[in-house]
Design an enzyme around this catalytic site. Structure first.
Site, PDB file in Angstrom:
ATOM      1  N   ASP A 199      -4.527  -4.844  -6.120  1.00 12.29           N
ATOM      2  CA  ASP A 199      -5.297  -4.828  -5.059  1.00 12.29           C
ATOM      3  C   ASP A 199      -4.673  -5.890  -4.012  1.00 12.29           C
ATOM      4  O   ASP A 199      -4.340  -7.002  -4.365  1.00 12.29           O
ATOM      5  CB  ASP A 199      -6.662  -5.558  -5.199  1.00 12.29           C
ATOM      6  CG  ASP A 199      -7.411  -5.644  -3.819  1.00 12.29           C
ATOM      7  OD1 ASP A 199      -6.734  -5.413  -2.938  1.00 12.29           O
ATOM      8  OD2 ASP A 199      -8.837  -5.616  -4.504  1.00 12.29           O
ATOM      9  N   CYS A 232       0.927  -1.143  -0.135  1.00 10.10           N
ATOM     10  CA  CYS A 232      -0.045  -0.230   0.122  1.00 10.10           C
ATOM     11  C   CYS A 232       0.860   1.158   0.032  1.00 10.10           C
ATOM     12  O   CYS A 232       0.824   1.975   1.069  1.00 10.10           O
ATOM     13  CB  CYS A 232      -0.962  -0.023   1.010  1.00 10.10           C
ATOM     14  SG  CYS A 232      -1.872  -1.370   1.544  1.00 10.10           S
ATOM     15  N   ALA A 233       1.679   1.510  -1.030  1.00 10.88           N
ATOM     16  CA  ALA A 233       2.875   2.226  -0.995  1.00 10.88           C
ATOM     17  C   ALA A 233       2.646   3.739  -1.315  1.00 10.88           C
ATOM     18  O   ALA A 233       3.623   4.545  -1.139  1.00 10.88           O
ATOM     19  CB  ALA A 233       4.029   1.711  -2.041  1.00 10.88           C
ATOM     20  N   ASP A 270       1.386  -0.838   4.919  1.00 21.26           N
ATOM     21  CA  ASP A 270       1.014   0.651   5.807  1.00 21.26           C
ATOM     22  C   ASP A 270      -0.414   0.687   5.233  1.00 21.26           C
ATOM     23  O   ASP A 270      -0.662   1.190   4.297  1.00 21.26           O
ATOM     24  CB  ASP A 270       1.970   1.535   5.262  1.00 21.26           C
ATOM     25  CG  ASP A 270       1.700   2.821   6.037  1.00 21.26           C
ATOM     26  OD1 ASP A 270       1.308   2.963   7.166  1.00 21.26           O
ATOM     27  OD2 ASP A 270       1.691   3.887   5.275  1.00 21.26           O
ATOM     28  N   CYS A 281      -1.741   5.004  10.385  1.00 21.22           N
ATOM     29  CA  CYS A 281      -1.679   6.378  10.904  1.00 21.22           C
ATOM     30  C   CYS A 281      -2.876   6.664  11.589  1.00 21.22           C
ATOM     31  O   CYS A 281      -3.483   7.751  11.387  1.00 21.22           O
ATOM     32  CB  CYS A 281      -1.024   7.146   9.843  1.00 21.22           C
ATOM     33  SG  CYS A 281      -2.407   7.293   8.481  1.00 21.22           S
ATOM     34  N   PRO A 284       2.235   7.450  -1.297  1.00 21.70           N
ATOM     35  CA  PRO A 284       2.750   8.015  -2.425  1.00 21.70           C
ATOM     36  C   PRO A 284       4.188   7.702  -2.581  1.00 21.70           C
ATOM     37  O   PRO A 284       4.761   8.279  -3.496  1.00 21.70           O
ATOM     38  CB  PRO A 284       2.623   9.718  -2.213  1.00 21.70           C
ATOM     39  CG  PRO A 284       3.106   9.814  -0.787  1.00 21.70           C
ATOM     40  CD  PRO A 284       2.053   8.410  -0.262  1.00 21.70           C
ATOM     41  N   GLY A 285       4.763   6.844  -1.905  1.00 25.78           N
ATOM     42  CA  GLY A 285       6.092   6.212  -2.268  1.00 25.78           C
ATOM     43  C   GLY A 285       7.179   6.490  -1.483  1.00 25.78           C
ATOM     44  O   GLY A 285       8.350   6.109  -1.803  1.00 25.78           O
ATOM     45  N   GLY A 286       7.092   7.346  -0.302  1.00 23.71           N
ATOM     46  CA  GLY A 286       8.204   7.830   0.319  1.00 23.71           C
ATOM     47  C   GLY A 286       8.858   6.759   1.332  1.00 23.71           C
ATOM     48  O   GLY A 286      10.224   6.492   1.233  1.00 23.71           O
ATOM     49  N   LYS A 287       8.075   5.682   1.784  1.00 22.14           N
ATOM     50  CA  LYS A 287       8.591   4.507   2.259  1.00 22.14           C
ATOM     51  C   LYS A 287       9.353   3.596   1.336  1.00 22.14           C
ATOM     52  O   LYS A 287      10.258   3.130   1.863  1.00 22.14           O
ATOM     53  CB  LYS A 287       7.620   3.747   3.375  1.00 22.14           C
ATOM     54  CG  LYS A 287       6.821   4.782   4.361  1.00 22.14           C
ATOM     55  CD  LYS A 287       6.037   3.823   5.214  1.00 22.14           C
ATOM     56  CE  LYS A 287       5.073   4.881   6.137  1.00 22.14           C
ATOM     57  NZ  LYS A 287       3.921   5.607   5.102  1.00 22.14           N
TER      58      LYS A 287
END
Length: 428
Positions: free
Chosen positions: A302, A252-253, A318, A371, A255-258
């Site tokens: 998915d 569940c990435a 996440d 979060c 916007p991609g920061g992790k």
């Protein structure tokens, strides 16, 4: 003719409340096409975020001054009153300017009513509720009553302090891209551009900005020296414990920061696959990785039906959640999510973890994070994960409050977004 700052703010407020838009995505696009100068853009942003942040207290004041429920007002009058009341009670705008400029934004047939109510508010001011009930705390802080009640169950007497912190604007935080520079070097470059920073307490790779401006104008942005990322999110990526050569899946990435941080960690011969269910959100992952000069394989998929085969050393979930922990950046999350949505979200979270565990190799680590703070999405979800996947064994890890199987990060304790994180190891 450029729109006024108040007109832009009123448009954003209406679309966030009535159409379910996210303020952090909508407002930048509105400002970009507004024709406003830098000062008026900042004013419009304060009016938008401030009104949304103080929505519940403002509505109490408006209902009392109008002597009628808000649902009996037209949407135009209702949103204008919220905007005007915020200027009068919280923004420090001169009363005559707050009233006059706001009244001019509404239809002619509504101006008399809006003018009268705002003048009553300007005269009477605001006496916040003094009680200890959930509704009283909500009326002071802006956090929904059900969320206040849930906070009491999780943090006890700290509930109001936590609610106040969630309803406070977050500082800008930059995570140093370890594959491009160091925190010390990035700090020096920023200081030379008059951008003051301090090293984060939770993650030493993060720099918390004390003063500055648009991060896209900071030195290092163009060459990928930093990501715009809260310390809580950086902590989640660090807990994955990805190492050189690892194969990592972030399901569940966006916007991609992790995912970008994990890609740096697995260099030079590891691999990161990052997915999200919506193609538009999946594209954000690629854009983030590209700016940070990291190689990430991006999928639109998915997470409940993995599009990859097994053998991953690390999996990060996440998960989609109520998101209240990020309300400092998206203030509508203080009041938008109904309590009835928690059970459905929890089922989705458990389903994603259950499916994702299939592609994790024995001995590999899966990290679950959300979060938010409600028990249904945190402790209860973890309990359900273990029941559904007995091959996932909780792992004790280091956190900001010491070692534990589950970690909670809080804005009032740690100065971060609200975050819940737990790690599991898959056994044979």
């Amino acid at each position: 003719m450029p729109a006024s700052a108040r007109a832009v703010a009123l448009d954003a407020i209406a679309r966030v409340i009535d159409e379910g838009a996210y303020s952090n995505r909508l407002l930048p696009s509105l400002l970009a096409g507004s024709g406003l100068d830098r000062r008026d853009r900042a004013f419009a942003a304060d009016l938008t975020y401030g009104t949304l942040r103080r929505l519940l207290p403002l509505d109490r004041v408006i209902a009392a001054a109008a002597r009628r429920p808000l649902d009996r007002m037209t949407p135009g009058a209702r949103h204008a009153l919220r905007l005007g009341a915020y200027q009068l009670l919280d923004a420090g705008v001169a009363p005559h300017a707050a009233v006059q400029e706001t009244v001019e934004l509404v239809a002619a047939k509504e101006r008399g009513f809006v003018n009268a109510v705002l003048r009553r508010i300007a005269t009477a001011g605001w006496d916040p509720p003094t009680g200890t009930r959930d509704d009283d705390v909500a009326g002071r802080t802006g956090l929904a009553p059900w969320a206040v009640r849930e906070l009491r169950r999780v943090v006890g007497d700290e509930a109001e302090a936590a609610a106040v912190a969630f309803a406070t604007r977050a500082p800008l935080t930059l995570r140093t891209n370890a594959c491009r520079t160091t925190p010390a070097e990035l700090g020096r470059r920023l200081a030379q551009a008059n951008v003051a920073t301090v090293v984060g307490d939770v993650d030493p790779a993060c720099l918390v900005v004390g003063s500055g401006g648009d991060p896209a104008t900071f030195p290092g942005f163009g060459d990928g020296a930093f990501a715009i990322q809260d310390q809580a999110s950086a902590f989640v990526a660090r807990l994955v414990d990805a190492r050189s050569g690892d194969r990592v899946l972030d399901v569940c990435a966006a916007p991609g920061g992790k995912a970008a941080a994990l890609a740096c960690a697995v260099r030079p011969d590891g691999a990161v696959v990052a997915s999200d269910v919506a193609p538009a959100r999946a594209r954000l992952i690629g854009e983030t990785a590209s700016r940070l000069h990291e190689r990430v394989t991006v999928l639109a998929a998915d997470a409940r039906a993995p599009a990859v085969t097994g053998g991953f050393d690390r999996v990060l979930v996440d998960a989609p959640c109520s998101g209240i922990g990020s309300a400092r950046r998206r203030p509508e999350l203080l009041w938008r999510v109904p309590s009835g949505a928690l059970s459905q979200l929890a089922r989705l979270q458990v389903a994603i973890v259950t499916a994702s565990a299939d592609v994790l190799r024995p001995g590999g680590r899966l990290v679950y994070s959300v979060c938010t703070f409600p028990r249904a999405e945190t402790d209860a979800a973890c309990d359900a994960i273990v029941r559904h996947r007995p091959d996932l064994v909780p792992v004790e890890t280091d956190g900001p409050d010491g070692r534990g199987f589950r970690h909670r990060l809080w804005p009032h304790r740690h100065g971060t977004d609200g975050m819940f994180v737990a790690a599991f190891e898959r056994v044979r």
